[in-house]
Each structure stands twice: as structure tokens, then as C-alpha cells.
Write an enzyme that holds these catalytic residues in place. Structure first.
Site, short mmCIF file in Angstrom:
data_model
loop_
_atom_site.label_atom_id
_atom_site.label_comp_id
_atom_site.label_asym_id
_atom_site.label_seq_id
_atom_site.Cartn_x
_atom_site.Cartn_y
_atom_site.Cartn_z
N ASP A 100 0.82 -1.22 -0.22
CA ASP A 100 -0.10 -0.18 -0.13
C ASP A 100 1.05 1.35 0.37
O ASP A 100 0.70 2.22 -0.60
CB ASP A 100 -0.57 -0.41 1.27
N HIS B 65 -4.37 -9.19 8.53
CA HIS B 65 -4.46 -9.86 6.73
C HIS B 65 -4.62 -11.59 6.69
O HIS B 65 -4.00 -12.05 6.37
CB HIS B 65 -3.22 -9.61 6.08
N ASP C 45 14.84 -14.77 -3.05
CA ASP C 45 13.88 -15.79 -4.11
C ASP C 45 14.62 -16.11 -5.46
O ASP C 45 13.56 -16.21 -6.39
CB ASP C 45 13.10 -15.12 -3.42
N ASP D 87 14.66 -14.42 -7.63
CA ASP D 87 14.39 -13.75 -9.67
C ASP D 87 14.72 -12.17 -9.45
O ASP D 87 14.08 -11.61 -10.71
CB ASP D 87 12.43 -13.40 -8.87
N SER E 107 10.94 -4.19 -6.27
CA SER E 107 11.42 -3.22 -6.99
C SER E 107 11.01 -2.33 -7.82
O SER E 107 10.96 -1.46 -7.92
CB SER E 107 12.65 -4.22 -7.58
N GLY F 260 20.06 -6.10 -5.71
CA GLY F 260 19.21 -4.80 -5.99
C GLY F 260 20.48 -3.75 -5.72
O GLY F 260 20.35 -3.17 -6.99
#
Length: 615
Positions: free
Chosen positions: A104, A223, A435, A437, A482, A600
Site C-alpha cells: 500500500d 490480513h 528468492d 528472481d 522493486s 538490488g
């Protein structure tokens, strides 16, 4: 808790619910108050569905001007939020209110940055400010870390005060201060007898994480996150409430003492239904809470609200929220109790209300859609829209031009190729610490930009147009955290270019880009707690931006300044080998024997080195 529903799955459920809310007030359209006075600041909020009446039911005069909903428990996209901004009926500006959850914050943050760019190009003095609500105390400071407190039932009350403040003519800056002051003086803790059940998902107890027949969890998230304390044998109501109040009020708890209450503070007390409690039990809880506050804590609430405000679908639980309204009023310079007491016609608000404004009869669903489409299209035609393509708007023909369009194309091609070439390395690093990716995500984005460049969709005349074109490509191909971070940064870069080039007609040089880069970095810092040393892409991005600006201010030529900045980015990325991750998925991965840099950060270095190679 029931696992049976009238609607067997969530497909189309959110849309039906939104139309249903709009039908309850003649002034409402789907997630928009058509009666809002344009001479007043608009209040926009939103998040995933499943928390109703937050946010759709809080739309109306004296509360929200626009609400934006995602799917169940999923943030709306930045594109959806941008459309909401364009539909906001205001000539004064917007306050964006969001619950403190990563998706959010990033998506609403990205939309806010785009709104700033559009408002700047519009030239009417409109502003946008974002208020992030975090009021949960259950997780604690250590576990919450840099992310901070989760947003819970305090949110509708922040919205209520801001909506009333807008009605009273408060400006954007004053409203933002009020909202942030309220957040710093709010505390909430919840408990539930079970997790909620999402229509269409598995009814198997183990798969849905059902609690035992006598169990209760304190601090359960909205949630379906597990609580911070699982109790297999539920204590009495008195003991349960006693423990919850201790979490809220115990001052010698360094983890959870967020707000102090003196005996004369007379707090606002809110008892929130998480969705599945009976009214009878909820009111009984209210009575016990009020009694214990007086007996054990010497606190007498000045207002008591007991209803359904922020839910977790049908979770059989409740939350206790306390607001130190006196401190808010003192710090913000406005009587917050008066604002909460002010009338509203928002259909989901349980408190002071008043009759409808003088509006025509209800519109059909199709008529509402056509009206909204007409408004958005009109905004886009003006060239100052936040939604849709901005590379064709007036922002794209403002600020400094690119000195050599052929060189600009070469730079874009080179930075994309550098990212593509480094993908195997990024994948290797991310397999160790994440992870796996990170490389693929950047490569897919780079390939999409290359294709857009080849197809003539990346504009190369103005610097702002080039960045906006790239941002639009990323919107459709680069999702997740990202993707939002890159888009927020690039949107800030556009604003920085506009600012750096407003007093000159010179072509964009390294100094323009350096000033814009630091501006974008600071804008990004508003939406992510990541700072140098946290083992994220910021460890390379921050030194690159600051070194580039410092070098140009020191009189270095364009290429020399860029060389220094790229070197600083690489050193920053290399340094992450020795750092411990404090944000993102990498925080859940234990120490590894292989010391690799943050993927990153390494990707940022590869990208900026690609720029250097083209010059």
C-alpha cells in the site's frame, strides 16, 4: 467462525460491494463523493478489500472524497490510485491516507509522486501529502523494525478528523500535520478467536490456519497474519481484556509503550468489530474495557465508539484503540475531538451523522462509470492528468531538453544492455540471499524498454519525456516492491529535472541530472525506510546520486563526474557483502557462508555503469 458464504468466491465480489455502498447515499458514485466542494482539500484513501467499511463506506461529506480499493487483502495498483487522484473533486490539493503495509505504501506513494509532477505542471498551487497510519502495538519495536507499526482501526478516525478539517477549510500542510500527529498518539491491539475465511479459498482447517475450538490469538493482523501470542485455552473475557490493555498502556514495556496517557487525558476509546462478532458481545466488551480503564488505569474516556470500523472480513474478534486527543489538539493546534464529533454522511461511519446533501436521484452503475470516464478523459485532455500516459502531457515538454537525441538513445540502449548482461550474476546472488528472481525482473524490464525504444515509444527530445516514457514501460512489466521503488524514484527524477531546469534553457547536463537524482532519492526516502547500511539497492543508489551532484558542484566535467559517481555506486554495492539485511525477503534468510553483494545494489551499479559506457 463460518466458512460458508452467500458468494462462493471473491470474483466480482469487491465490485458488487462498491456499487452497493454507492447506492446507500445519493451523493456517492463508486468510491467517490460527487458532492465534495472543489474549493476544499480532497481526502483520498484506500487499500485492499476485506476491511469494509474501511474505505468505501467512509466516503462522503466530512470524510473521504475518494476511496480506492484493491482485491481482497491486496493493494490497488498505482494506476488505479492515479485514476482516483484524477477523479478527486478539488482545486486545493489532496491528502492521501494509507495503512502501513509495504504494498500500500509503495503504490500510494508512487501515485502521490506522480500527482506532485502533474500538479506542478498544472501550476495552480495544488499540493499532495501522504499520511501513513500505523497504530498497532502488538508486534513491538524490535520485530517491527524499520517497517514500523501496522495500520489498524485507528485509520477511520484519522480519516474522520481530516475530512472534517477539510470541511473547515484547513489546507494540505495543516491537514498532513494533523494526521501525522494523530498517528503518533494512537494505539491499537486486537484479538480473535479464529482467522477469517476468504470466499473461494480452501475450507480445510490446516490449510487456512484455523485456530483450535478453545484458542485465541492476541495481536492478529487484519490480513490473516498470525497473532503475536497464541493461547490454546482462551482465558476469561476479563483476563483477556486485562492483558490487551496492558499491551496498550504499560509504560515500562520498551517494546510497546508508544503513547503515554496521564490520568486527566480522558482518551477516546474505540472498540472495533473485526467482522464476525455479535453486537451483544461487542457491547459487553466495551463495558468491561471501560470498567477496567477506570479501575486499573485511572482513565475515563471522553468518547466511546463501539461498532464495525476496520474488519478482517468475518474474523470473530475485536480491537481496542485509544487516542490521546488532548495531546493531538495541543501539538496540531486544532480541537481534534470537535473534528471527530463533526457531522458526516459517509454511510459506514458509526457516530455523528446528518442528512444527505441536495443531490439528484441515484445513477445506475453504467451511468456512474460513464460519468467517471468523462471526468478522467477531460482531465487527460487537459494535459495534467495523473493517470494514463504522462509522456504525452505538458510535463514531458517542460524542463531541460536532451542535448543530443541520438546520444540519448545510445545511453538508454546501453543501460538496458548492461542490465541484461548482468542478469546471470544477479540471479546467482539472489538465489543465495533472496528468492532468485531479482535478475529476471530487471532483465524483463530492460528488454521491454529496448523494445519501446526500437518502436519509437521512448521519447528523446526532453529529459523529462525520456524518463516518463521509461516509467510508463515499467508500469506494465515490472511489479512487486522493486517495480514500485524504481517507479517512485523515476517519478521523483522527473520532478527534480523540472526543478533543476526551471531557470535555464540549457540542455540537460550532469549538474541537472545530479540535482534531480538527489531530489528523487529524497522522494524515495519518504516511502521506504531503506537507508545506506540496510543492505538494499539504496546502498548503491545513495552514493551514486550524492557523488554525482557533489562532483558537478565541484566543477567536474560531465563524464568525469559520472565516472566518480559510478565508482561510488560500485563501492557501495561491494560493501553490502559485509552487511546484514534489515528489509525485504533477505531478512528472513539466515547467515550464509557465501558473502555476496545485495542483488538490488549490484543491479543499480550495473545500470549506471551502462550509462557511463555510452558516453
Amino acid at each position: 467462525m463460518s466458512i460458508k458464504h452467500i458468494f462462493d468466491d471473491a470474483n466480482g465480489l469487491v465490485e458488487k460491494g462498491l456499487y452497493g455502498v454507492a447506492a446507500t447515499n445519493p451523493a456517492l458514485r463508486v468510491e467517490r463523493d460527487a458532492s465534495h466542494d472543489r474549493s476544499k482539500v480532497a481526502i483520498l484513501a484506500g487499500g485492499g478489500a476485506g476491511h469494509e467499511p474501511t474505505f468505501g463506506g467512509m466516503t462522503g461529506r466530512g470524510m473521504l472524497s475518494v476511496a480506492v480499493s484493491g482485491d481482497v487483502f491486496a493493494s490497488p495498483s498505482a494506476a488505479q490510485i492515479c485514476s482516483g487522484v484524477d477523479l478527486a473533486p478539488t482545486d486545493k490539493g489532496i491528502i492521501v491516507v494509507v495503512l502501513n503495509y509495504t504494498g500500500d505504501c509503495l503504490n500510494f506513494g508512487l501515485a502521490s509522486e506522480k500527482a506532485r509532477s502533474a500538479f506542478a505542471s498544472e501550476g495552480k498551487g495544488k499540493e499532495v501529502e501522504m499520511v501513513i497510519v500505523g497504530d498497532d502495538v502488538s508486534v513491538g519495536r524490535s520485530k517491527g523494525g524499520l517497517v514500523g507499526r501496522r495500520g489498524l482501526a485507528g485509520t477511520p478516525f484519522v480519516v474522520k478528523a481530516l475530512g472534517a478539517g477539510s470541511e473547515n477549510g484547513m489546507d494540505v500542510k495543516s491537514l498532513a500535520k494533523l494526521g501525522r500527529t494523530m498517528v503518533s498518539n494512537l494505539v491499537t491491539v486486537g484479538s480473535s478467536l479464529d482467522h477469517c475465511h476468504v470466499p473461494g479459498r480452501s475450507t480445510d482447517d490446516e490449510e487456512r490456519g484455523a485456530l483450535g475450538p478453545k484458542a485465541v490469538e492476541i495481536g492478529m493482523g487484519i490480513h490473516n497474519e498470525p497473532g503475536v501470542k497464541h493461547i490454546e485455552e482462551k482465558p476469561s473475557a476479563d483476563d483477556l481484556i486485562k492483558e490487551m490493555l496492558s499491551l496498550l498502556l504499560k509504560e515500562d514495556d520498551p517494546e510497546r509503550s508508544f503513547v503515554k496517557f496521564e490520568k486527566d487525558d480522558d482518551p477516546v476509546l474505540i472498540i472495533n468489530n473485526l467482522g464476525g462478532m455479535s453486537v451483544l458481545e461487542l457491547t459487553a466488551v466495551t463495558s468491561v474495557v471501560k470498567e477496567q480503564l477506570a479501575r486499573d488505569w485511572n482513565l475515563k474516556p471522553v468518547r466511546v465508539y463501539c461498532s464495525t470500523y476496520t474488519t478482517s472480513l468475518n474474523a470473530p474478534g475485536f480491537g481496542i484503540t485509544l487516542l490521546n486527543h488532548k495531546r493531538v489538539s495541543k501539538e496540531a493546534g486544532v480541537d481534534v475531538l470537535e473534528l471527530i464529533d463533526a457531522p458526516t454522511d459517509a454511510p459506514g461511519w458509526a457516530g455523528v451523522v446528518q442528512g444527505w446533501s441536495d443531490k439528484p436521484v441515484l445513477l445506475s452503475n453504467d451511468e456512474q462509470l460513464k460519468e467517471s470516464e468523462k471526468l478522467v478523459n477531460s482531465k487527460r485532455e487537459s494535459g495534467h492528468a495523473v493517470s494514463g500516459s504522462q509522456s504525452g502531457g505538458k510535463t514531458a515538454t517542460s524542463g531541460p531538453k536532451n542535448g543530443d537525441e541520438s546520444k540519448t538513445k545510445k545511453v538508454v540502449e546501453s543501460l538496458c544492455q548492461a542490465v541484461i548482461d548482468v542478469e546471470p550474476t544477479l540471479t546467482k546472488y539472489d538465489t543465495v540471499v533472496g528468492d532468485g528472481d531479482a535478475g529476471e525482473t530487471l532483465r524483463h524490464a530492460a528488454e521491454a524498454i529496448q523494445k519501446a525504444l526500437k518502436d519509437g515509444k521512448v521519447k528523446t527530445d526532453y529529459a523529462t519525456a525520456t524518463v516518463l516514457s521509461i516509467t510508463e514501460v515499467l508500469e506494465s512489466v515490472m511489479g512487486g516492491t522493486s517495480g514500485a521503488i524504481y517507479q517512485i524514484y523515476l517519478t521523483g527524477l522527473v520532478q527534480g529535472l523540472l526543478k533543476s531546469g526551471e531557470k535555464t534553457s540549457d540542455a540537460a547536463n550532469a549538474k541537472h541530472w545530479g540535482e534531480a537524482a538527489v531530489h528523487a532519492l529524497e522522494s524515495l526516502g519518504k516511502y521506504t525506510p531503506a537507508r545506506p547500511g540496510d543492505r538494499t539497492l539504496v546502498d548503491a543508489l545513495d552514493p551514486f546520486c550524492r557523488t554525482l551532484l557533489k562532483a558537478t558542484e565541484g566543477g567536474k566535467g560531465d563524464k568525469e563526474a559520472l565516472e566518480e559517481a559510478v565508482k561510488a555506486a560500485k563501492e557501495g554495492a561491494e560493501h553490502t557483502r559485509e552487511l546484514t539485511a534489515r528489509l525485504g525477503r533477505a531478512t528472513y534468510v539466515g547467515e550464509t557462508s557465501e558473502k555476496v553483494p545485495d542483488p538490488g545494489a549490484w543491479g543499480v551499479w550495473a545500470l549506471v555503469e551502462g550509462i557511463l559506457k555510452a558516453l
